[in-house]
Design an enzyme around this catalytic site. Structure first.
Site, PDB file in Angstrom:
ATOM      1  NE  ARG A  65      -3.756  -0.031   2.814  1.00 30.20           N
ATOM      2  CZ  ARG A  65      -3.988  -0.066   3.961  1.00 30.20           C
ATOM      3  NH1 ARG A  65      -3.930  -0.811   4.959  1.00 30.20           N
ATOM      4  NH2 ARG A  65      -4.783   1.082   4.262  1.00 30.20           N
ATOM      5  CG  ASP A 100      -4.857   8.399   1.386  1.00 27.81           C
ATOM      6  OD1 ASP A 100      -5.737   8.053   1.123  1.00 27.81           O
ATOM      7  OD2 ASP A 100      -4.804   9.600   1.650  1.00 27.81           O
ATOM      8  CG  HIS A 115      -7.704   5.203  12.042  1.00 27.16           C
ATOM      9  ND1 HIS A 115      -8.808   4.784  11.265  1.00 27.16           N
ATOM     10  CD2 HIS A 115      -7.881   5.177  13.207  1.00 27.16           C
ATOM     11  CE1 HIS A 115      -9.779   4.756  11.999  1.00 27.16           C
ATOM     12  NE2 HIS A 115      -9.199   4.913  13.109  1.00 27.16           N
ATOM     13  CB  CYS A 123      12.006   2.623  16.489  1.00 24.50           C
ATOM     14  SG  CYS A 123      13.280   1.633  17.156  1.00 24.50           S
ATOM     15  N   GLY A 182     -17.160   9.830   2.565  1.00 23.00           N
ATOM     16  CA  GLY A 182     -16.746   8.669   2.210  1.00 23.00           C
ATOM     17  C   GLY A 182     -16.005   7.593   3.348  1.00 23.00           C
ATOM     18  CB  SER A 184     -18.342   2.001   5.594  1.00 24.90           C
ATOM     19  OG  SER A 184     -17.409   1.484   6.277  1.00 24.90           O
ATOM     20  CG  ASN A 207     -21.097   7.183   1.770  1.00 26.92           C
ATOM     21  OD1 ASN A 207     -20.977   6.205   0.706  1.00 26.92           O
ATOM     22  ND2 ASN A 207     -20.215   6.606   2.880  1.00 26.92           N
ATOM     23  CG  LEU A 208     -20.084   6.368  -4.116  1.00 36.04           C
ATOM     24  CD1 LEU A 208     -19.290   5.056  -4.321  1.00 36.04           C
ATOM     25  CD2 LEU A 208     -20.689   7.153  -5.018  1.00 36.04           C
TER      26      LEU A 208
END
Ligand code: BV8
Length: 238
Positions: A65, A100, A115, A123, A182, A184, A207-208
């Site tokens: 990722r 990201d 997150h 470390c 976006g 859930s 949201n979709l």
């Protein structure tokens, strides 16, 4: 019922984003992959236990990722949030569940990556968190203490405490407008943020589809983030 910025004089805005805001940049959401990765449930890979049991599998999950980030760019939704942050006269905090770097690359400043971040390593020997853009390998050594083989992704796994929760709840308790984009609404505590804002605050979900906590929002706007977010920002800044 729309949001009327005239009623509020420079109110505080809190924004929460999830994987859906990065979908149109080409990053898979958790639900798209059916919450699976290499036939493993994400909840089974993104945990400290999984890392203890099979560090190579977990490192591979994040190395893949992290490498993908170099192939994608911020989209119109990320850019619209930068414009809002730059031109909104009141306080604005952007909380993201995403690991990201697209919000930062778009130019957002006030970001809380609750997150963690793919481009950072932590470390286990000395606790140092450092920027890390390449694969984390068994031979990789900490830039502060030099110890090899002690690096983990600076990611909040399931069962671990999200970052900057005090700062987040303080912002939620003082906001007049809470916008979720976006996400859930399946992962806590983020999914519960909509319940932590003042009763009189306006709450809006983009949201979709309707999220698992969609019914908790006063307003829902169905559609793709790259269309609905610039539209909302245009309304707020008019
Ligand atoms: C915690 C980093 C304690 C990893 C992530 C047992 C033990 C311990 C805890 C628990 C437990 N059981 C349950 C819990 C709580 C647990 C949890 O909620 N589990 C779920 C599965 C039930 N939570 C935790 O463990 C958290 N820690 O509880 O600590 C605590 C808490 C508070 C106070 C004190 C103590 C830690 C959770 C963090 C886990 N790490 N990320 C990584 O990324 O690899 S979570 C990860 O999944 C993401 O960060 C994100 O948060 C989540 C996925 O959610 P979304 O972002 O919403 O993405 P998703 O794919 O689900 O949805 C995308 C949405 O976008 C969809 O709705 C779709 O319709 C929409 N969309 C798609 N395309 C578009 C679009 N919308 C608009 N436009 C588009 N184009």
């Amino acid at each position: 019922m729309g949001y009327d910025p005239v009623k509020f004089s420079a109110p505080a805005i809190v924004i929460l984003t999830g994987a859906g805001i990065s979908a149109e940049s080409g990053l898979a959401t958790f639900r798209d992959s059916g919450g699976l990765w290499e036939k493993h449930r994400v909840e089974d890979v993104a945990t400290p236990e999984a890392f203890g049991r099979n560090p190579e599998l977990v490192q591979r999950f994040y190395n893949k990722r992290r490498r993908r980030l170099g192939e994608v760019s911020p989209n119109a939704a990320h850019r619209a949030l930068v414009e809002l942050e730059n031109r909104w006269p009141g306080p604005l905090l952007l909380i993201t569940q995403n690991v990201d770097d697209l919000h930062a690359r778009a130019g957002s400043q006030n970001i809380v990556p609750m997150h963690g971040e793919l481009l950072k390593a932590r470390c286990l020997a000395c606790g140092a968190v450092s920027t890390w853009e390449e694969d984390i390998l068994p031979a990789s050594h900490c830039r502060r203490c030099g110890q090899p083989g002690q690096l983990r992704p600076h990611i909040v796994w399931f069962g671990e405490m999200p970052l900057e929760l005090d700062r987040i709840y303080t912002a939620l308790e003082g906001c007049s407008l809470f916008i979720a984009i976006g996400t859930s609404g399946t992962v806590y505590p983020a999914a519960g943020f909509v319940e932590a804002v003042p009763r009189q605050a306006h709450t809006l979900e983009i949201n979709l589809e309707i999220s698992d906590v969609g019914s908790c929002f006063k307003e829902r706007r169905q559609g793709a983030a790259t269309e609905r977010v610039p539209e909302l920002v245009g309304e707020l800044l008019k």
